[in-house]
Design a protein around this motif. Structure first.
Motif, PDB file in Angstrom:
ATOM      1  N   ASP A 374     -42.626   0.046  66.668  1.00 53.18           N
ATOM      2  CA  ASP A 374     -41.832  -1.182  66.738  1.00 53.18           C
ATOM      3  C   ASP A 374     -40.587  -1.018  67.604  1.00 53.18           C
ATOM      4  O   ASP A 374     -39.719  -1.899  67.624  1.00 53.18           O
ATOM      5  CB  ASP A 374     -41.437  -1.647  65.331  1.00 53.18           C
ATOM      6  N   PRO A 376     -38.296  -1.489  70.627  1.00 49.64           N
ATOM      7  CA  PRO A 376     -38.312  -2.612  71.574  1.00 49.64           C
ATOM      8  C   PRO A 376     -38.921  -2.268  72.933  1.00 49.64           C
ATOM      9  O   PRO A 376     -39.418  -3.169  73.620  1.00 49.64           O
ATOM     10  CB  PRO A 376     -36.821  -2.960  71.714  1.00 49.64           C
ATOM     11  N   TRP A 378     -41.667  -0.911  73.583  1.00 51.27           N
ATOM     12  CA  TRP A 378     -43.096  -1.162  73.640  1.00 51.27           C
ATOM     13  C   TRP A 378     -43.428  -2.647  73.785  1.00 51.27           C
ATOM     14  O   TRP A 378     -44.537  -2.998  74.191  1.00 51.27           O
ATOM     15  CB  TRP A 378     -43.794  -0.594  72.406  1.00 51.27           C
ATOM     16  N   THR A 379     -42.506  -3.521  73.434  1.00 50.89           N
ATOM     17  CA  THR A 379     -42.795  -4.953  73.530  1.00 50.89           C
ATOM     18  C   THR A 379     -42.439  -5.523  74.906  1.00 50.89           C
ATOM     19  O   THR A 379     -42.685  -6.702  75.160  1.00 50.89           O
ATOM     20  CB  THR A 379     -42.021  -5.737  72.453  1.00 50.89           C
ATOM     21  N   TYR A 380     -41.860  -4.704  75.777  1.00 47.04           N
ATOM     22  CA  TYR A 380     -41.468  -5.148  77.114  1.00 47.04           C
ATOM     23  C   TYR A 380     -42.383  -4.475  78.139  1.00 47.04           C
ATOM     24  O   TYR A 380     -42.198  -3.321  78.485  1.00 47.04           O
ATOM     25  CB  TYR A 380     -40.011  -4.760  77.385  1.00 47.04           C
ATOM     26  N   SER A 394     -37.300  -0.272  79.383  1.00 49.92           N
ATOM     27  CA  SER A 394     -38.735  -0.124  79.576  1.00 49.92           C
ATOM     28  C   SER A 394     -39.094  -0.003  81.051  1.00 49.92           C
ATOM     29  O   SER A 394     -40.001   0.756  81.413  1.00 49.92           O
ATOM     30  CB  SER A 394     -39.475  -1.319  78.969  1.00 49.92           C
ATOM     31  N   GLN A 458     -49.264  -4.442  78.820  1.00 49.60           N
ATOM     32  CA  GLN A 458     -49.499  -4.776  77.416  1.00 49.60           C
ATOM     33  C   GLN A 458     -48.231  -4.610  76.579  1.00 49.60           C
ATOM     34  O   GLN A 458     -47.521  -3.602  76.715  1.00 49.60           O
ATOM     35  CB  GLN A 458     -50.626  -3.911  76.844  1.00 49.60           C
ATOM     36  N   PRO A 459     -47.919  -5.572  75.695  1.00 46.29           N
ATOM     37  CA  PRO A 459     -46.688  -5.526  74.883  1.00 46.29           C
ATOM     38  C   PRO A 459     -46.856  -4.682  73.630  1.00 46.29           C
ATOM     39  O   PRO A 459     -46.575  -5.125  72.521  1.00 46.29           O
ATOM     40  CB  PRO A 459     -46.454  -6.986  74.549  1.00 46.29           C
ATOM     41  N   ARG A 460     -47.350  -3.455  73.821  1.00 48.45           N
ATOM     42  CA  ARG A 460     -47.529  -2.551  72.681  1.00 48.45           C
ATOM     43  C   ARG A 460     -47.538  -1.109  73.205  1.00 48.45           C
ATOM     44  O   ARG A 460     -47.680  -0.898  74.411  1.00 48.45           O
ATOM     45  CB  ARG A 460     -48.843  -2.858  71.952  1.00 48.45           C
ATOM     46  N   ARG A 461     -47.407  -0.148  72.319  1.00 45.71           N
ATOM     47  CA  ARG A 461     -47.419   1.249  72.725  1.00 45.71           C
ATOM     48  C   ARG A 461     -48.839   1.669  73.095  1.00 45.71           C
ATOM     49  O   ARG A 461     -49.755   1.566  72.279  1.00 45.71           O
ATOM     50  CB  ARG A 461     -46.892   2.146  71.607  1.00 45.71           C
TER      51      ARG A 461
END
Length: 463
Positions: A374, A376, A378-380, A394, A458-461
């Motif tokens: 979670d 931040p 990983w969401t960017y 990011s 992708q907006p995830r790890r």
């Protein structure tokens, strides 16, 4: 004979129609206003359409005590369409006079748009020269989501000039977007005792007259406007060459005089090392400038990285000098591809650490990858830099991780050959993410689209 006279009359009427109608319409329609933006959808008001700049000749007279700047910008360009008018980017300064090809031009100046109407329209593909006389007290640009304060920033003894992403318009009229690169000449006049530092190399010794000193600098390699600088102040200098023969100039405000020798030596050492990793150094000189302005950031100004109010460590110097290849020689065509600058320079920091026998790039990569899902970062997705948050961590860190994931996938031999080919094939040009992916796939013989999709979009790890 009656038939012939009628035919002649009809032919004359037809010729008259040809002379007065459609043939004139295309000539008039061939000239139209240039667009007020260059076409970057994320920065729709940056840059301008209808022309391409080849050279800026900037004459700047600046007095720190009054913060007044008097400038004359002579801009050589080529029309990419027929132009009835065109725009330049300039904000916060008063325009006194504009000429095009030596003839007075009319103009309007609203907000950041200087609209120029030449006395005669400019034909498509025609070369033209515009000269702008302007003056005033430059006001820096500010942003709460990017770099804070940037552009032409007055200081007590001069000015700290760091213009990324679009702050060049705070001190000279320009096509202020990285997709239009040009060569530069600078003539900077300041009070005697003040040093003026610009891109490239001095074209002669400074000259002093009536208490004012003039410096002349020339950057003969193409440069994006945001990399142009005219930093002025009290500086101590060290000049020489790197062991590899690249001219080297380091400058430091007296407050940071103790860092001057280290800056000089480290900049030279890293420049030479990057030449073995990325290919030949692309410019005529290297070095760096430490100024006494608490910017809290550094900027990779072409040939003269600028460090704002702190003594840079080796990692930061490695980062800014890697930008001379990735960002300066190879320049992004659109801001959303900023990871091609910052991800590469961040990964260069990791390569320098590896070279010095400290943490390996793989260890640094694993350390970042262990951050919680979670986080931040990983969401960017860094492959699509956001206009209101360009310099998100990011874009730097995950951008660098993308390169290490690529290195793992293709192996060291292919990876380092790829870096050199990328730098050589696009030297002094413009690049996009799609071009890099295509080259990586061609050199490795692998389908790398899933890897880049995971790391860049992708907006995830990624796993």
């Amino acid at each position: 004979m009656r038939h012939n006279r009628r035919a002649i009359a009809l032919l004359a009427a037809f010729a008259s129609l040809l002379a007065c109608s459609p043939s004139d319409a295309p000539a008039a329609a061939a000239h139209r206003p240039g667009a007020a933006g260059i076409g970057d959808t994320d920065f729709p008001h940056d840059g301008n359409g209808g022309y391409d700049v080849s050279h800026y000749d900037l004459a700047v007279d600046y007095t720190p005590a009054t913060r007044r700047l008097d400038g004359v910008a002579t801009i050589k360009a080529g029309a990419t369409q027929g132009l009835s008018s065109f725009n330049l980017d300039l904000v916060g300064l008063h325009v006194r006079q504009v000429s095009v090809n030596g003839s007075p031009a009319t103009f309007t100046h609203q907000g950041g748009e200087l609209t120029v109407r030449p006395a005669e329209p400019i034909d498509e593909r025609a070369a033209f020269t515009v000269r702008v006389h302007y003056s005033g007290r430059p006001q820096p640009a500010t942003s709460t989501t990017n770099l804070g304060t940037f552009g032409f920033i007055p200081t007590a003894d001069g000015a700290f000039v760091a213009s990324e992403p679009n702050g060049s318009k705070t001190w000279f009229p320009s096509n202020d977007h990285p997709s239009d690169k040009a060569t530069f000449a600078f003539t900077i006049t300041v009070p005697a005792g003040v040093t003026a530092l610009a891109n490239g190399e001095l074209t002669g010794e400074p000259t002093t007259s009536d208490g004012r000193t003039t410096y002349r600098w020339s950057e003969r390699h193409p440069m994006a406007t945001y990399l142009a600088t005219a930093t002025m102040g009290k500086f101590e200098l060290r000049k020489g060459s790197t062991a590899g023969g690249v001219p080297n100039l380091a400058a430091a405000d007296p407050r940071f005089a103790s860092s001057l020798d280290k800056l000089y030596r480290t900049s030279g050492k890293i420049t030479d090392y990057w030449a073995t990793v990325f290919g030949p150094y692309p410019f005529g000189s290297t070095g760096g400038v430490v100024d006494d302005y608490a910017a809290g950031y550094a900027l990779e100004n072409q040939t003269k990285p600028l460090y704002g109010g702190f003594e840079p460590d080796e990692g930061i110097i490695a980062h800014e000098l890697a930008h001379q290849w990735f960002g300066n020689s190879l320049t992004i065509r659109r801001w959303k591809d900023l990871w091609l600058n910052e991800g590469f320079a961040t990964y260069a920091e990791w390569l320098w650490s590896e070279h010095k026998g400290a943490k390996t790039a793989d260890a640094i990569f694993k350390g970042h990858h262990s951050r919680p899902a979670d986080d931040p970062m990983w969401t960017y997705p860094p492959g699509r830099a956001k206009p209101d948050d360009l310099f998100n961590q990011s874009v730097y860190t995950r951008g660098g991780m993308t390169l290490h994931a690529l290195r793992r996938a293709v192996g060291d031999d292919t990876f380092f050959k790829l870096l050199k080919s990328w730098a050589a094939d696009n030297r002094y040009g413009h690049v996009t993410t799609e071009q890099f992916i295509e080259l990586a796939e061609r050199m490795s013989g692998k389908d790398l689209k899933p890897l880049f999709a995971a790391w860049l979009y992708q907006p995830r790890r990624p796993a």
